[in-house]
Motif scaffolding. Structure first.
Motif, PDB file in Angstrom:
ATOM      1  N   VAL A  27      18.263 -38.170  30.864  1.00 37.86           N
ATOM      2  CA  VAL A  27      17.042 -38.345  31.639  1.00 37.86           C
ATOM      3  C   VAL A  27      16.502 -36.978  32.047  1.00 37.86           C
ATOM      4  O   VAL A  27      17.188 -36.197  32.704  1.00 37.86           O
ATOM      5  CB  VAL A  27      17.302 -39.194  32.907  1.00 37.86           C
ATOM      6  CG1 VAL A  27      16.037 -39.344  33.727  1.00 37.86           C
ATOM      7  CG2 VAL A  27      17.876 -40.552  32.520  1.00 37.86           C
ATOM      8  N   ALA A  28      15.284 -36.704  31.639  1.00 38.14           N
ATOM      9  CA  ALA A  28      14.611 -35.472  32.043  1.00 38.14           C
ATOM     10  C   ALA A  28      13.955 -35.727  33.390  1.00 38.14           C
ATOM     11  O   ALA A  28      13.261 -36.723  33.584  1.00 38.14           O
ATOM     12  CB  ALA A  28      13.561 -35.084  31.006  1.00 38.14           C
ATOM     13  N   VAL A  48      19.770 -35.019  33.407  1.00 35.30           N
ATOM     14  CA  VAL A  48      21.065 -35.590  33.769  1.00 35.30           C
ATOM     15  C   VAL A  48      21.466 -36.646  32.746  1.00 35.30           C
ATOM     16  O   VAL A  48      20.624 -37.202  32.050  1.00 35.30           O
ATOM     17  CB  VAL A  48      21.055 -36.221  35.185  1.00 35.30           C
ATOM     18  CG1 VAL A  48      20.804 -35.168  36.243  1.00 35.30           C
ATOM     19  CG2 VAL A  48      20.039 -37.339  35.300  1.00 35.30           C
ATOM     20  N   ASP A  49      22.757 -36.907  32.688  1.00 36.92           N
ATOM     21  CA  ASP A  49      23.305 -37.965  31.848  1.00 36.92           C
ATOM     22  C   ASP A  49      23.290 -39.250  32.673  1.00 36.92           C
ATOM     23  O   ASP A  49      24.041 -39.390  33.636  1.00 36.92           O
ATOM     24  CB  ASP A  49      24.728 -37.593  31.431  1.00 36.92           C
ATOM     25  CG  ASP A  49      25.389 -38.641  30.563  1.00 36.92           C
ATOM     26  OD1 ASP A  49      25.043 -39.840  30.665  1.00 36.92           O
ATOM     27  OD2 ASP A  49      26.276 -38.267  29.784  1.00 36.92           O
ATOM     28  N   ALA A  50      22.429 -40.179  32.320  1.00 36.04           N
ATOM     29  CA  ALA A  50      22.244 -41.398  33.105  1.00 36.04           C
ATOM     30  C   ALA A  50      23.534 -42.205  33.222  1.00 36.04           C
ATOM     31  O   ALA A  50      23.853 -42.713  34.298  1.00 36.04           O
ATOM     32  CB  ALA A  50      21.144 -42.266  32.489  1.00 36.04           C
ATOM     33  N   GLY A  56      29.803 -43.293  36.620  1.00 35.00           N
ATOM     34  CA  GLY A  56      30.919 -42.398  36.922  1.00 35.00           C
ATOM     35  C   GLY A  56      31.136 -42.281  38.423  1.00 35.00           C
ATOM     36  O   GLY A  56      30.428 -42.872  39.233  1.00 35.00           O
ATOM     37  N   ASP A  57      32.114 -41.512  38.772  1.00 33.75           N
ATOM     38  CA  ASP A  57      32.402 -41.229  40.177  1.00 33.75           C
ATOM     39  C   ASP A  57      31.226 -40.458  40.763  1.00 33.75           C
ATOM     40  O   ASP A  57      30.861 -39.394  40.251  1.00 33.75           O
ATOM     41  CB  ASP A  57      33.688 -40.409  40.271  1.00 33.75           C
ATOM     42  CG  ASP A  57      34.112 -40.109  41.685  1.00 33.75           C
ATOM     43  OD1 ASP A  57      33.332 -40.369  42.635  1.00 33.75           O
ATOM     44  OD2 ASP A  57      35.234 -39.603  41.859  1.00 33.75           O
ATOM     45  N   ARG A  58      30.630 -40.974  41.809  1.00 33.69           N
ATOM     46  CA  ARG A  58      29.448 -40.336  42.399  1.00 33.69           C
ATOM     47  C   ARG A  58      29.694 -38.887  42.778  1.00 33.69           C
ATOM     48  O   ARG A  58      28.831 -38.038  42.614  1.00 33.69           O
ATOM     49  CB  ARG A  58      28.990 -41.099  43.644  1.00 33.69           C
ATOM     50  CG  ARG A  58      28.196 -42.311  43.337  1.00 33.69           C
ATOM     51  CD  ARG A  58      27.658 -42.870  44.631  1.00 33.69           C
ATOM     52  NE  ARG A  58      28.754 -43.259  45.508  1.00 33.69           N
ATOM     53  CZ  ARG A  58      29.077 -44.491  45.809  1.00 33.69           C
ATOM     54  NH1 ARG A  58      28.380 -45.478  45.317  1.00 33.69           N
ATOM     55  NH2 ARG A  58      30.082 -44.761  46.596  1.00 33.69           N
ATOM     56  N   SER A  59      30.876 -38.603  43.292  1.00 32.06           N
ATOM     57  CA  SER A  59      31.148 -37.241  43.740  1.00 32.06           C
ATOM     58  C   SER A  59      31.284 -36.254  42.577  1.00 32.06           C
ATOM     59  O   SER A  59      31.290 -35.051  42.788  1.00 32.06           O
ATOM     60  CB  SER A  59      32.406 -37.207  44.603  1.00 32.06           C
ATOM     61  OG  SER A  59      33.530 -37.573  43.834  1.00 32.06           O
ATOM     62  N   GLU A  60      31.383 -36.771  41.356  1.00 38.68           N
ATOM     63  CA  GLU A  60      31.467 -35.916  40.184  1.00 38.68           C
ATOM     64  C   GLU A  60      30.134 -35.803  39.453  1.00 38.68           C
ATOM     65  O   GLU A  60      30.022 -35.056  38.486  1.00 38.68           O
ATOM     66  CB  GLU A  60      32.531 -36.448  39.215  1.00 38.68           C
ATOM     67  CG  GLU A  60      33.934 -36.369  39.774  1.00 38.68           C
ATOM     68  CD  GLU A  60      34.346 -34.943  40.091  1.00 38.68           C
ATOM     69  OE1 GLU A  60      34.064 -34.033  39.289  1.00 38.68           O
ATOM     70  OE2 GLU A  60      34.940 -34.729  41.165  1.00 38.68           O
ATOM     71  N   ILE A  63      23.837 -34.970  40.124  1.00 43.80           N
ATOM     72  CA  ILE A  63      22.906 -35.151  41.234  1.00 43.80           C
ATOM     73  C   ILE A  63      23.629 -34.954  42.561  1.00 43.80           C
ATOM     74  O   ILE A  63      23.151 -34.236  43.443  1.00 43.80           O
ATOM     75  CB  ILE A  63      22.241 -36.543  41.174  1.00 43.80           C
ATOM     76  CG1 ILE A  63      21.313 -36.623  39.966  1.00 43.80           C
ATOM     77  CG2 ILE A  63      21.463 -36.827  42.459  1.00 43.80           C
ATOM     78  CD1 ILE A  63      20.735 -37.991  39.719  1.00 43.80           C
ATOM     79  N   TRP A  64      24.775 -35.573  42.704  1.00 42.96           N
ATOM     80  CA  TRP A  64      25.536 -35.461  43.951  1.00 42.96           C
ATOM     81  C   TRP A  64      25.902 -34.004  44.226  1.00 42.96           C
ATOM     82  O   TRP A  64      25.757 -33.511  45.341  1.00 42.96           O
ATOM     83  CB  TRP A  64      26.785 -36.322  43.883  1.00 42.96           C
ATOM     84  CG  TRP A  64      27.516 -36.344  45.183  1.00 42.96           C
ATOM     85  CD1 TRP A  64      28.525 -35.516  45.571  1.00 42.96           C
ATOM     86  CD2 TRP A  64      27.267 -37.198  46.283  1.00 42.96           C
ATOM     87  NE1 TRP A  64      28.920 -35.819  46.841  1.00 42.96           N
ATOM     88  CE2 TRP A  64      28.169 -36.851  47.303  1.00 42.96           C
ATOM     89  CE3 TRP A  64      26.364 -38.241  46.506  1.00 42.96           C
ATOM     90  CZ2 TRP A  64      28.197 -37.500  48.521  1.00 42.96           C
ATOM     91  CZ3 TRP A  64      26.407 -38.890  47.726  1.00 42.96           C
ATOM     92  CH2 TRP A  64      27.302 -38.528  48.710  1.00 42.96           C
TER      93      TRP A  64
END
Length: 91
Positions: A27-28, A48-50, A56-60, A63-64
């Motif tokens: 995603v651009a 980002v890889d949607a 995946g784990d949010r903390s990894e 964006i997070w």
């Protein structure tokens, strides 16, 4: 191209986030804001890889990590329309 316009009631800043996905995975992102903190995020987040962000784990997730580095809550930049404040707050 989905676009979200977020107007903060507290600080008065506006964030405009646009997402474009050509291959259903990458995603651009285009983020515009009069907020200096979100301008930092815009400089760091271009794609980002949607699947990684959603499943995946949010903390990894990218964006997070970028939002944590600027001390901002990533709820504005969530790729899922079903996310809620409580979901992000638990992380």
């Amino acid at each position: 191209m989905p676009t979200a316009i977020i107007r903060s009631g507290i600080c008065g800043f506006t964030v405009r986030a646009t997402a474009d996905c050509e291959d259903s995975a990458h995603v651009a992102l285009q983020i515009e804001s009069d907020c200096p903190n979100y301008r930092k995020i815009a400089e760091a987040l271009h794609e980002v890889d949607a699947f990684h962000e959603l499943f995946g784990d949010r903390s990894e997730g990218q964006i997070w990590k970028v939002c944590a580095a600027t001390a901002l809550t990533p709820v504005v930049l969530s790729l899922s329309g079903s996310s809620s404040w409580s979901r992000w707050r638990r992380a």
